[in-house]
Enzyme design. Structure first.
Site, short mmCIF file in Angstrom:
data_model
loop_
_atom_site.label_atom_id
_atom_site.label_comp_id
_atom_site.label_asym_id
_atom_site.label_seq_id
_atom_site.Cartn_x
_atom_site.Cartn_y
_atom_site.Cartn_z
N LYS A 27 0.91 -1.37 -1.88
CA LYS A 27 -0.55 -1.33 -1.87
C LYS A 27 -1.12 -2.58 -2.54
CE LYS A 27 -4.38 1.42 -3.64
NZ LYS A 27 -4.82 2.68 -4.24
N GLU A 45 9.14 -4.76 -8.71
CA GLU A 45 10.38 -4.29 -8.05
C GLU A 45 10.34 -4.65 -6.56
OE1 GLU A 45 8.43 -2.49 -9.99
OE2 GLU A 45 9.59 -1.22 -11.36
N GLY A 59 -1.79 5.48 -3.88
CA GLY A 59 -0.42 5.21 -3.45
C GLY A 59 0.33 6.48 -3.08
N ARG A 60 0.21 7.51 -3.91
CA ARG A 60 0.97 8.74 -3.66
C ARG A 60 0.34 9.61 -2.58
NH1 ARG A 60 -1.19 8.18 -8.60
NH2 ARG A 60 -2.78 9.63 -9.34
N GLU A 81 2.36 12.35 -11.15
CA GLU A 81 1.55 11.16 -11.38
C GLU A 81 0.06 11.52 -11.30
OE1 GLU A 81 3.03 6.91 -10.48
OE2 GLU A 81 1.58 7.25 -8.90
N HIS A 123 24.00 27.42 -6.43
CA HIS A 123 25.32 27.27 -7.05
C HIS A 123 25.28 26.27 -8.19
CE1 HIS A 123 27.29 29.79 -4.07
NE2 HIS A 123 26.36 29.33 -3.26
N LYS A 141 5.45 -1.08 -17.66
CA LYS A 141 5.52 -2.30 -16.83
C LYS A 141 5.27 -3.53 -17.70
CE LYS A 141 3.45 -0.25 -12.67
NZ LYS A 141 2.36 -0.36 -11.73
O1 F6P Z 1 4.19 3.52 -10.49
C1 F6P Z 1 2.88 3.13 -10.38
C2 F6P Z 1 2.49 2.82 -8.98
O2 F6P Z 1 1.30 2.13 -9.05
C3 F6P Z 1 2.36 4.04 -8.09
O3 F6P Z 1 1.19 4.70 -8.27
C4 F6P Z 1 2.51 3.41 -6.75
O4 F6P Z 1 2.74 4.35 -5.75
C5 F6P Z 1 3.67 2.47 -7.01
O5 F6P Z 1 3.44 1.99 -8.32
C6 F6P Z 1 3.81 1.34 -6.05
O6 F6P Z 1 2.68 0.53 -6.02
P1 F6P Z 1 2.43 -0.51 -4.86
O7 F6P Z 1 2.32 0.24 -3.58
O8 F6P Z 1 1.16 -1.21 -5.22
O9 F6P Z 1 3.60 -1.44 -4.81
#
Ligand code: F6P
Length: 550
Positions: A211, A217, A273-274, A359, A390, A514
């Site tokens: 987003k 990452e 995002g979620r 979240e 199990h 972060k």
């Molecule tokens: O972990 C925080 C967060 O901002 C989430 O809310 C989001 O889904 C994820 O990181 C990834 O963010 P992006 O889509 O901006 O890479």
């Protein structure tokens, strides 16, 4: 009284009435509730679209449900719901509208943000995605060397990974089996390594899903993926245009990374995002299942949206499930909530729900900025049910903790199964029904004794029961049923956040980690002095460097 004019939640008469009612109900067993009302098994159910929802095995009476609805009314859950659907900026800490519901709105719907109807934009992106997905699926879109795309690798994390990764697994039997679709999220290089080691770069499409397009990452993995691609295609930078597309709200950053914005599929800051996998973030899923199936899934979402928007409180499924969760979290000290699907295809379902729920509602500060003094979101956990039976079900049956659970199952096995594998479905579902029965009704000491069990073993073999569960049963696992289920949980989470008076749409709690990771990294790589580093972390970093021979 709160700064926003609301009475503190746990001082409202509705809350106090529920606390009193909880005392009165203590000691009442589900066995008694069922004995007193033979119609309970059919009466405490709802049918919404394809979902048959049984809430009879909950520690509730008509009075409980009425009192819970009164709490929802007092906290104006439906008022906030309507504001959300209207596009008002109910994400107060980020000053944003919350409009994932617009992602599945009908083409002719009108939903305005800042005076602009957003629905045409939503459908323009859906059409662009459909066109692209069709071209990849048909082989019309080829890689740089002219080879057909056979592999799709989605690189993203959190909401840019969990949704499509989950839905791809759920809908696997609807996917084009000729395509290999993988999801890379972890910044551990092993993730990308394992996802690409047996792939031909000339046949591989990377979908970079972010987003913000700033998530470290994702950008790190995307950069490594580009190196892998170029290494495999003789370093020709022009290859990127045919092998990389972006899903983002941030065109500037996409261009900066080197992806042509013509190959970008857009979404907007009013999609959390979620809450985003039915936006452009679902492109990998759409390529896998095809645009028609993707739209069927959106229809399922919309069905549940409409139900949540219009059904009266008495028969409103997300409201009911939200309130039941709250009943246990706030009035029975339950700390967690298990989601236990009886479908192999739903193996990632609970992992997806963890972000959606935790979240959203893992907050101790209310919308007015004051700390809450009531419990908010639960720990959500679970894996496919038969495997759990199990492993950890022992604790749910006989442990000291109350763990409300959702059981999700399907009457039909997926169409692909035949013969013995199809026949196994009845055994799977026999377990599904048996578990909620055992959890609710248990086994009395008398029943155990009647089986001739030695007296010293009677307490061990007795099951108290009274463990609450919801059963969600659908005929088939279809794209639409998945959409209905996800929207059910989205709105359930909404209901709880509304009652607790928290902002379910921000996530400030993930920011600190972060920032600290960025600060600590130079200490690992260069041994740099990090000002203000605590003694524990300093020693750990020192040990790490020593182990790495630095
Ligand atoms: O972990 C925080 C967060 O901002 C989430 O809310 C989001 O889904 C994820 O990181 C990834 O963010 P992006 O889509 O901006 O890479």
């Amino acid at each position: 009284m709160n700064a926003d004019g609301r009475t503190r939640l746990n001082q409202t008469p509705e809350w106090t009435a529920l606390a009193k009612h909880r005392e009165e109900l203590a000691g009442t067993h589900l066995r008694e509730l069922f004995a007193a009302d033979p119609g309970r098994g059919e009466g405490y159910t709802l049918q919404v679209g394809d979902l048959y929802i049984d809430y009879s095995k909950h520690l509730v009476t008509d009075d409980t449900l009425r009192l819970l609805r009164e709490l929802a009314a007092a906290t104006d859950v439906f008022g906030l719901r309507d504001a959300m659907f209207r596009g008002e900026k109910i994400n107060v800490t980020e000053d944003r509208a919350v409009l994932h519901t617009a992602l599945r709105a009908a083409r002719d719907a009108v939903i305005e943000v800042d005076g602009e109807n957003v629905v045409p934009k939503v459908h323009a992106v859906l059409d662009k995605m459909s066109d692209f997905a069709d071209r990849v699926r048909s082989g019309a879109w080829t890689g740089h060397t002219g080879k057909r795309i056979k592999n799709v690798v989605n690189i993203g994390i959190g909401g840019s990974d969990l949704g499509p990764a989950m839905a791809y697994e759920v809908l696997r039997s609807f996917t084009d089996r000729a395509l290999t679709v993988r999801f890379v999220s972890n910044v551990d290089g092993a993730d990308l390594h394992e996802a690409t080691r047996d792939l031909d770069p000339a046949e591989t499409l990377f979908i970079i899903a972010s987003k913000t397009f700033t998530t470290i990452e994702t950008i790190t993995n995307a950069t490594s993926a580009r190196t892998w691609l170029l290494d495999g295609l003789e370093g020709d930078a022009k290859a990127v245009a045919k092998h990389f597309v972006a899903l983002s709200t941030n065109a500037e950053k996409v261009a900066e990374f080197g992806i042509d914005t013509a190959n970008m599929f857009e979404f907007w800051d009013w999609v959390g995002g979620r809450y985003s996998y039915d936006s452009a973030i679902g492109l990998s899923l759409m390529i896998a299942i095809g645009p028609d199936r993707f739209r069927e899934m959106l229809d399922g979402f919309r069905l549940m949206d409409e139900h949540f928007r219009t059904a009266p409180a008495e028969s409103n499924a997300p409201l009911l499930l939200g309130l039941l969760g709250l009943w246990y979290g706030n009035f029975h000290d339950a700390q967690s909530h298990a989601v236990l699907p009886y479908s192999h295809y739903l193996s990632r379902f609970t992992a997806y729900l963890q972000q959606l729920d935790m979240e959203s509602n893992g907050k101790y500060v209310a919308r007015d900025g004051r700390q809450v003094d009531w419990q908010t979101g639960p720990v959500v956990w679970g894996t496919p049910g038969t495997n759990g039976q199990h492993a950890y079900y022992q604790l749910i049956h006989q442990g000291t903790k109350l763990i409300p659970a959702d059981f999700i199952g399907f009457a039909e096995p997926v169409a692909e199964l035949s013969g013995e594998l199809k026949a196994q479905h009845d055994l799977l579902m026999a377990n599904f029904f048996a578990q909620t029965q055992a959890l609710a009704f248990g086994k009395t000491a008398e029943e155990v004794r009647a089986e001739g069990v030695a007296e010293e073993l009677v307490p061990h073999k007795t099951f108290q029961g009274n463990r609450p569960t919801t059963t969600v049963l659908a005929k088939e696992l279809t794209p639409s049923a998945l959409g209905q289920l996800i929207a059910l949980y989205e709105h359930k989470v909404f209901v709880q956040g509304a009652v607790w008076n928290i902002d379910s749409f921000d996530q400030w709690g993930v920011e600190l980690g972060k920032v600290l990771a960025k600060r600590v990294e130079p200490a690992l790589t260069e041994g740099a002095e990090v000002p203000g580093l605590d003694a524990s972390t300093k020693a750990l970093v020192g040990t790490y460097r020593r182990l790495r021979g630095r």
